[in-house]
Design an enzyme around this catalytic site. Structure first.
Site, PDB file in Angstrom:
ATOM      1  N   LYS A  79      80.847   7.473  49.719  1.00 62.69           N
ATOM      2  CA  LYS A  79      81.777   8.093  50.278  1.00 62.69           C
ATOM      3  C   LYS A  79      81.439   8.048  51.927  1.00 62.69           C
ATOM      4  O   LYS A  79      81.061   7.099  52.135  1.00 62.69           O
ATOM      5  CB  LYS A  79      81.302  10.158  50.314  1.00 62.69           C
ATOM      6  CG  LYS A  79      82.193  10.997  50.380  1.00 62.69           C
ATOM      7  CD  LYS A  79      83.000  11.604  48.861  1.00 62.69           C
ATOM      8  CE  LYS A  79      84.046  12.501  50.576  1.00 62.69           C
ATOM      9  NZ  LYS A  79      84.604  13.159  48.256  1.00 62.69           N
ATOM     10  N   GLY A 179      91.759  31.913  45.894  1.00 64.64           N
ATOM     11  CA  GLY A 179      92.627  30.759  46.926  1.00 64.64           C
ATOM     12  C   GLY A 179      93.508  30.178  45.584  1.00 64.64           C
ATOM     13  O   GLY A 179      93.488  30.102  44.824  1.00 64.64           O
ATOM     14  N   GLY A 181      95.563  27.492  46.843  1.00 63.72           N
ATOM     15  CA  GLY A 181      96.423  26.570  46.784  1.00 63.72           C
ATOM     16  C   GLY A 181      96.699  25.349  46.728  1.00 63.72           C
ATOM     17  O   GLY A 181      97.603  25.475  45.301  1.00 63.72           O
ATOM     18  N   HIS A 182      96.950  24.131  46.767  1.00 57.90           N
ATOM     19  CA  HIS A 182      97.054  22.862  45.462  1.00 57.90           C
ATOM     20  C   HIS A 182      96.662  23.057  44.664  1.00 57.90           C
ATOM     21  O   HIS A 182      98.358  22.644  43.689  1.00 57.90           O
ATOM     22  CB  HIS A 182      97.307  21.108  46.699  1.00 57.90           C
ATOM     23  CG  HIS A 182      97.243  21.544  47.744  1.00 57.90           C
ATOM     24  ND1 HIS A 182      96.735  21.449  48.810  1.00 57.90           N
ATOM     25  CD2 HIS A 182      98.845  20.773  47.989  1.00 57.90           C
ATOM     26  CE1 HIS A 182      97.753  21.073  49.857  1.00 57.90           C
ATOM     27  NE2 HIS A 182      98.750  20.549  49.537  1.00 57.90           N
ATOM     28  N   VAL A 183      95.775  22.748  43.553  1.00 52.83           N
ATOM     29  CA  VAL A 183      95.087  22.855  42.889  1.00 52.83           C
ATOM     30  C   VAL A 183      95.472  24.404  42.013  1.00 52.83           C
ATOM     31  O   VAL A 183      96.007  24.167  40.925  1.00 52.83           O
ATOM     32  CB  VAL A 183      93.802  22.536  42.698  1.00 52.83           C
ATOM     33  CG1 VAL A 183      92.988  21.810  41.545  1.00 52.83           C
ATOM     34  CG2 VAL A 183      93.437  21.167  43.926  1.00 52.83           C
ATOM     35  N   ALA A 184      95.576  25.370  42.850  1.00 52.56           N
ATOM     36  CA  ALA A 184      94.951  26.538  42.062  1.00 52.56           C
ATOM     37  C   ALA A 184      96.941  26.786  42.293  1.00 52.56           C
ATOM     38  O   ALA A 184      96.886  27.328  40.480  1.00 52.56           O
ATOM     39  CB  ALA A 184      95.413  28.056  43.179  1.00 52.56           C
TER      40      ALA A 184
HETATM   41  P1  NAD Z   1      93.936  24.012  49.519  1.00 54.87           P
HETATM   42  O1  NAD Z   1      93.745  23.779  50.545  1.00 54.87           O
HETATM   43  O2  NAD Z   1      95.133  22.851  49.056  1.00 54.87           O
HETATM   44  O3  NAD Z   1      93.808  25.525  48.343  1.00 54.87           O
HETATM   45  C1  NAD Z   1      92.726  26.380  49.061  1.00 54.87           C
HETATM   46  C2  NAD Z   1      92.932  27.624  49.159  1.00 54.87           C
HETATM   47  O4  NAD Z   1      92.048  28.040  49.011  1.00 54.87           O
HETATM   48  C3  NAD Z   1      94.188  27.559  51.156  1.00 54.87           C
HETATM   49  O5  NAD Z   1      95.013  28.426  50.216  1.00 54.87           O
HETATM   50  C4  NAD Z   1      93.209  28.459  51.395  1.00 54.87           C
HETATM   51  O6  NAD Z   1      94.137  29.621  52.108  1.00 54.87           O
HETATM   52  C5  NAD Z   1      92.508  29.689  50.093  1.00 54.87           C
HETATM   53  N1  NAD Z   1      91.368  30.332  50.388  1.00 54.87           N
HETATM   54  C6  NAD Z   1      90.236  29.424  51.513  1.00 54.87           C
HETATM   55  N2  NAD Z   1      89.389  30.477  51.549  1.00 54.87           N
HETATM   56  C7  NAD Z   1      89.182  31.459  50.496  1.00 54.87           C
HETATM   57  C8  NAD Z   1      88.932  32.363  50.443  1.00 54.87           C
HETATM   58  N3  NAD Z   1      87.649  32.894  50.817  1.00 54.87           N
HETATM   59  N4  NAD Z   1      89.362  33.910  49.435  1.00 54.87           N
HETATM   60  C9  NAD Z   1      90.802  33.454  49.085  1.00 54.87           C
HETATM   61  N5  NAD Z   1      91.559  32.169  49.640  1.00 54.87           N
HETATM   62  C10 NAD Z   1      90.539  30.521  50.187  1.00 54.87           C
HETATM   63  O7  NAD Z   1      92.476  22.688  48.646  1.00 54.87           O
HETATM   64  P2  NAD Z   1      92.994  22.513  47.565  1.00 54.87           P
HETATM   65  O8  NAD Z   1      93.489  20.837  46.958  1.00 54.87           O
HETATM   66  O9  NAD Z   1      93.594  22.980  46.912  1.00 54.87           O
HETATM   67  O10 NAD Z   1      91.105  22.289  46.697  1.00 54.87           O
HETATM   68  C11 NAD Z   1      90.444  23.759  45.932  1.00 54.87           C
HETATM   69  C12 NAD Z   1      89.282  23.605  45.952  1.00 54.87           C
HETATM   70  O11 NAD Z   1      89.218  22.299  44.917  1.00 54.87           O
HETATM   71  C13 NAD Z   1      88.838  22.675  47.010  1.00 54.87           C
HETATM   72  O12 NAD Z   1      87.226  23.439  46.801  1.00 54.87           O
HETATM   73  C14 NAD Z   1      88.320  21.352  46.505  1.00 54.87           C
HETATM   74  O13 NAD Z   1      87.649  20.692  47.104  1.00 54.87           O
HETATM   75  C15 NAD Z   1      88.343  21.586  45.032  1.00 54.87           C
HETATM   76  N6  NAD Z   1      88.731  19.909  44.771  1.00 54.87           N
HETATM   77  C16 NAD Z   1      90.292  20.041  44.458  1.00 54.87           C
HETATM   78  C17 NAD Z   1      90.755  18.502  44.830  1.00 54.87           C
HETATM   79  C18 NAD Z   1      92.056  18.149  44.110  1.00 54.87           C
HETATM   80  O14 NAD Z   1      92.048  17.020  43.924  1.00 54.87           O
HETATM   81  N7  NAD Z   1      92.780  18.758  45.694  1.00 54.87           N
HETATM   82  C19 NAD Z   1      89.668  17.840  43.895  1.00 54.87           C
HETATM   83  C20 NAD Z   1      88.738  18.172  43.452  1.00 54.87           C
HETATM   84  C21 NAD Z   1      88.083  19.674  43.890  1.00 54.87           C
END
Ligand code: NAD
Length: 352
Positions: A79, A179, A181-184
């Site tokens: 990292k 949440g 966001g992207h993954v969800a």
């Molecule tokens: P993202 O920033 O697109 O989405 C996160 C969402 O969570 C945002 O919409 C934010 O507003 C919301 N949020 C923050 N705090 C909150 C709370 N207390 N209650 C409700 N919603 C809340 O991030 P992402 O890329 O979708 O990643 C989501 C998680 O998955 C992170 O923890 C990230 O580390 C993990 N992750 C992501 C990937 C990837 O491929 N993007 C890979 C491995 C792990």
């Protein structure tokens, strides 16, 4: 550019770099390359000190070793971090300097985007080193990791379903997603297609609303999402959501989501086991993104190969559950054990 080696015990190589010309202040940590070159993202964050940055990069790089070992990516763990504000402190110069720093390690560390960095930043890094992934698809790269992380999480949820309910059928099951966001977003689409009923919460209300409209889900207050009654709780926002305060209030049978570092401490995994809640260890279920990147590192990127390997997260989790039951240990301890076993096998001299 001044590069100084600061490797602590238990790590292969850790170096810090200061480059007054570009303003770069960065650390790269290679934790373990037993199973392959160390791959892990480049984080840009406003660390208050070098010590804080080093603490974070050491912790994160070790996590990558375990994640890649269980996902069988043929990669090791590494990292890197840049000390700085990702909203105001970015420049081409900065990322090119970072590229030179990455290149100085001769291929032992491969970088990618992470919190605070983007595809565009990686394009600058690429001007100085080949040791970078997560570039735009137009450059022959594997593209956005989120859909892959979501696919792996979906397959992982199926493994949990089978374990707890004896069926993978999601129809009529309730999944609460923290949440949106992207993954969800990708995950919610898979789940809705599979027949699940979704409860969705985001601190940005519009995001939850939009996803609810698209998937036929219901919006829940973010303050209530962790304690809502559901079959599966899928944390897809922050880490440390399983802690002393939240534990007594969970009303789910399964915790399986994409967020990193879901447990505040390892012992919270044991507490979930005692509460009869099945926990899918975060680094096992959310490995889809790194698996996808590993296909790119192997050679020419092949989407079908990536899909098959990401879908295998189902079997990786089943193996973790088997160990957990056989040894009567928490699932997080079981996955740590699996990772350590694979690492020690990798260290054994090859038989002639
Ligand atoms: P993202 O920033 O697109 O989405 C996160 C969402 O969570 C945002 O919409 C934010 O507003 C919301 N949020 C923050 N705090 C909150 C709370 N207390 N209650 C409700 N919603 C809340 O991030 P992402 O890329 O979708 O990643 C989501 C998680 O998955 C992170 O923890 C990230 O580390 C993990 N992750 C992501 C990937 C990837 O491929 N993007 C890979 C491995 C792990």
């Amino acid at each position: 550019m001044k590069i100084e080696t600061i490797t602590p015990e238990g790590y292969e190589h850790v170096a810090k770099c200061e480059d007054p010309e570009s303003g770069l202040r960065a650390v790269i940590s290679i934790h373990d390359t037993t199973l392959g070159p160390a791959l892990g993202g480049l984080r840009m964050w406003k660390y208050a000190s070098w010590d804080e940055a080093i603490f974070d990069v050491l912790r994160l790089s070790k996590g990558m070793t375990f994640k890649s070992a269980v996902a069988d990516t043929g990669l090791g763990g590494g990292k890197s971090v840049i000390i700085g504000d990702h909203r105001t402190g970015k420049s081409e110069k900065l990322f090119r300097a970072m590229g030179k720093f990455v290149d100085s390690l001769g291929g032992r560390y491969i970088t990618a985007e992470d919190v605070g960095t983007s595809v565009e930043d990686m394009v600058h890094v690429r001007k100085e080193t080949k040791c970078v992934t997560g570039l735009p698809k137009s450059m022959g790269s594997s593209g956005d990791p989120s859909p892959w992380t979501a696919l792996g999480t979906y397959r992982g949820i199926k493994a949990c379903m089978e374990e707890v309910f004896g069926t993978r059928d999601l129809s009529g099951r309730t999944v609460a997603i923290q949440g949106c966001g992207h993954v969800a977003t990708y995950l919610a689409r898979h789940l809705a297609e599979g027949g699940a009923e979704l409860l969705l919460a985001d601190i940005v209300a519009d995001k939850a609303q939009a996803l609810a409209e698209e998937t036929g889900g219901k919006v829940i207050d973010p303050a209530e999402i962790l304690s809502v009654e559901c079959d599966i709780l899928a944390p897809c926002a922050l880490g440390a959501i399983v802690n002393d305060e939240t534990l007594p209030d969970f009303r789910c049978k399964i915790i399986a989501g994409a967020a990193n570092n879901i447990l505040l401490r390892e012992e919270h995994g044991q507490r979930l086991k005692e509460a009869d809640i099945l926990y899918a260890p975060d680094y096992v279920i959310n490995a889809g993104g790194i698996i996808n990147v590993s296909i790119e590192v192997e050679g020419e990127y092949d989407e079908e190969r990536s899909r098959a390997k990401v879908e295998n997260i189902y079997h990786a989790l089943k193996r973790v559950f088997e160990i957990s039951k056989a040894e009567n240990i928490s699932t997080n301890e079981a996955s740590n054990r699996l990772a350590r076993e694979r690492l020690s096998r990798g260290r054994e001299p090859a038989a002639n």
